[in-house]
Design a protein around this motif. Structure first.
Motif, PDB file in Angstrom:
ATOM      1  N   GLN A 187       0.619  -1.141   0.047  1.00 50.17           N
ATOM      2  CA  GLN A 187       0.124   0.080  -0.165  1.00 50.17           C
ATOM      3  C   GLN A 187       0.732   1.213   0.129  1.00 50.17           C
ATOM      4  N   GLN A 188       2.058   1.133   0.707  1.00 48.36           N
ATOM      5  CA  GLN A 188       2.786   2.345   0.850  1.00 48.36           C
ATOM      6  C   GLN A 188       3.546   2.608  -0.642  1.00 48.36           C
ATOM      7  N   VAL A 204       1.287   4.386  -2.839  1.00 41.29           N
ATOM      8  CA  VAL A 204       1.125   5.709  -2.534  1.00 41.29           C
ATOM      9  C   VAL A 204       2.007   6.541  -2.979  1.00 41.29           C
ATOM     10  N   ALA A 209       3.615  13.006   1.684  1.00 40.76           N
ATOM     11  CA  ALA A 209       3.093  13.194   2.882  1.00 40.76           C
ATOM     12  C   ALA A 209       1.826  13.823   3.252  1.00 40.76           C
ATOM     13  N   SER A 244      -0.449  12.290   2.057  1.00 41.64           N
ATOM     14  CA  SER A 244      -1.248  11.028   2.189  1.00 41.64           C
ATOM     15  C   SER A 244      -0.703  10.463   3.365  1.00 41.64           C
ATOM     16  N   ASP A 245       0.560  10.142   3.679  1.00 40.36           N
ATOM     17  CA  ASP A 245       1.306   9.169   4.662  1.00 40.36           C
ATOM     18  C   ASP A 245       2.620  10.106   4.983  1.00 40.36           C
ATOM     19  N   SER A 246       2.467  10.478   6.017  1.00 42.84           N
ATOM     20  CA  SER A 246       4.103  11.103   6.401  1.00 42.84           C
ATOM     21  C   SER A 246       5.015   9.980   6.843  1.00 42.84           C
ATOM     22  N   ALA A 247       4.752   8.916   7.264  1.00 46.76           N
ATOM     23  CA  ALA A 247       5.575   7.533   7.399  1.00 46.76           C
ATOM     24  C   ALA A 247       5.975   7.296   6.025  1.00 46.76           C
ATOM     25  N   THR A 248       5.377   7.023   5.154  1.00 44.77           N
ATOM     26  CA  THR A 248       5.864   6.706   3.793  1.00 44.77           C
ATOM     27  C   THR A 248       6.659   7.763   3.333  1.00 44.77           C
TER      28      THR A 248
END
Length: 405
Positions: free
Chosen positions: A43-44, A47, A85, A87-91
């Motif tokens: 999923q990551q 993204v 970021a 959508s997903d800061s960790a990714t």
């Protein structure tokens, strides 16, 4: 574009948008590799892939930010992380991890080079096929062979075309043999960060990246072994050499006082800004222009390769960018122009015969030097011309089958 006539024939393969798109393709593929290695989830990785859409980015703004980092990968990666970021800061923190700027740019250049080489090969093949038709059709059209600018002995235009064909086929072999490897070494060629993130698996990353991009896997990183780039420059220059030779022959033969060849006419092409009577062989002139530039551009790639210091170059790598992109624009453009000329080349047989007649009997003086009592016409003194044409046409047919297979 105003000072690069015909560059639109490169079809946007080498402009800033193409460079950005290629770099984002590398980052998207790398996210997939990180997914394969368990650093990112599927999923990551998706993204990141979604964020690698070139339409999301302002090319002019990215270009304005290049100077601060010295290369375009730095602002592109920063912009990509900002997109992810949202959508997903960790990714976002894992975007580009394990790579270095040179990995992204070198691999992007190889993606562009692969596509340009494919277009170049198509144009060279079209030019070669057109010349093969000329060699067959004009095999018996007698003309004056010239050496050091002076009439020498008789030949045929078919034989001249066969000479062009041999050069084009050599160029086709050189271009088809080009190799387009990924660059994947990390900060100094050791993939140390990736090995930290995916213990025991980092050595598989170059092959995984190559598979995802349709490029080849190198034996190791080539950050300071620039043979893929110099080989690319040499292959492109080999093609430009024969294209320039053919164009030069056409320009000379198109002079009114010779009048043996003409470029195909097209509305608005070949005119002068001041002399309405002129019909300039403008495409051949542009092909010659490319051939005059290519060797110097290729030479600069060799100079940069020789000065690629340590494990990552300090300026020599940067000096490659403009020459290699210029070559990737100039040579495919010239090949497209040459293919158009050769496909519609006008052969003026009457002028060829008139020039032969004007040069007789000097054209057969060599023959008369050993058999002074025998009369001979130009058509009777062609040596092994038929065999040369046949051998060249057979070799071209064989090459064509190899390229099609």
């Amino acid at each position: 574009m105003l000072l690069t006539p015909g560059a639109d024939r490169a079809d946007g393969l080498t402009d800033d948008t193409a460079v950005l798109s290629a770099m984002l393709s590398v980052e998207s593929a790398w996210a997939g590799v990180l997914g394969d290695l368990g650093v990112l989830t599927a999923q990551q990785a998706q993204v990141v892939a979604d964020a690698c859409n070139p339409s999301r980015y302002d090319v002019s703004q990215l270009a304005a930010n290049v100077e601060s980092g010295g290369n375009p990968a730095i602002p592109v990666v920063a912009a990509l992380r900002a997109q992810v970021a949202e959508s997903d800061s960790a990714t976002a923190a894992l975007v580009h991890k394990g790579l270095t700027s040179q990995d992204v740019i070198d691999t992007a250049v190889m993606l562009i080079a692969r596509d340009c080489a494919a277009q170049l090969q198509r144009s060279l093949l079209a030019a070669a096929d057109a010349v093969a038709d000329l060699a067959q059709r004009e095999r018996g059209t007698v003309m004056t062979a010239r050496t050091l600018g002076q009439p020498a002995v008789p030949t045929t235009f078919g034989a001249k075309a066969a000479g062009w064909l041999r050069g084009l086929d050599d160029a086709l072999r050189a271009v088809s043999a080009l190799n387009f490897p990924v660059q994947c070494g990390g900060a100094a060629g050791t993939l140390s960060l990736l090995e930290t993130l995916a213990p025991g698996l980092a050595a598989t990353a170059p092959g995984l990246l190559a598979d995802r991009l349709g490029l080849t896997e190198p034996l190791g990183p080539w950050h300071t072994d620039r043979s893929p780039v110099t080989a690319l420059g040499d292959g492109l220059t080999r093609a430009s050499d024969i294209l320039g030779k053919i164009a030069g022959d056409i320009v000379l033969a198109a002079r009114p006082e010779i009048g043996e060849l003409s470029e195909p006419q097209a509305t608005g092409r070949g005119g002068s800004s001041t002399m309405p009577q002129k019909h300039n062989p403008v495409l051949s002139v542009l092909v010659r222009s490319a051939a005059l530039q290519a060797p110097h551009l290729s030479a600069s790639l060799h100079t940069s390769a020789a000065l690629a210091a340590d494990e990552r170059p300090d300026g020599a790598w940067h000096a490659e960018w403009q020459p290699v992109m210029s070559l990737l624009t100039l040579v495919p453009t010239a090949a497209s122009q040459a293919a158009e000329v050769l496909s519609g080349l006008e052969v003026h047989r009457e002028a060829m015969q008139a020039n032969v007649d004007a040069a007789m009997p000097a054209l057969v003086a060599e023959r008369r030097s050993v058999r002074p009592d025998e009369s001979v016409s130009a058509a009777d003194y062609l040596g092994v011309v038929p065999a040369l044409i046949d051998r060249t046409l057979d070799a071209h047919a064989t090459l064509r089958k190899e390229l099609d297979s």
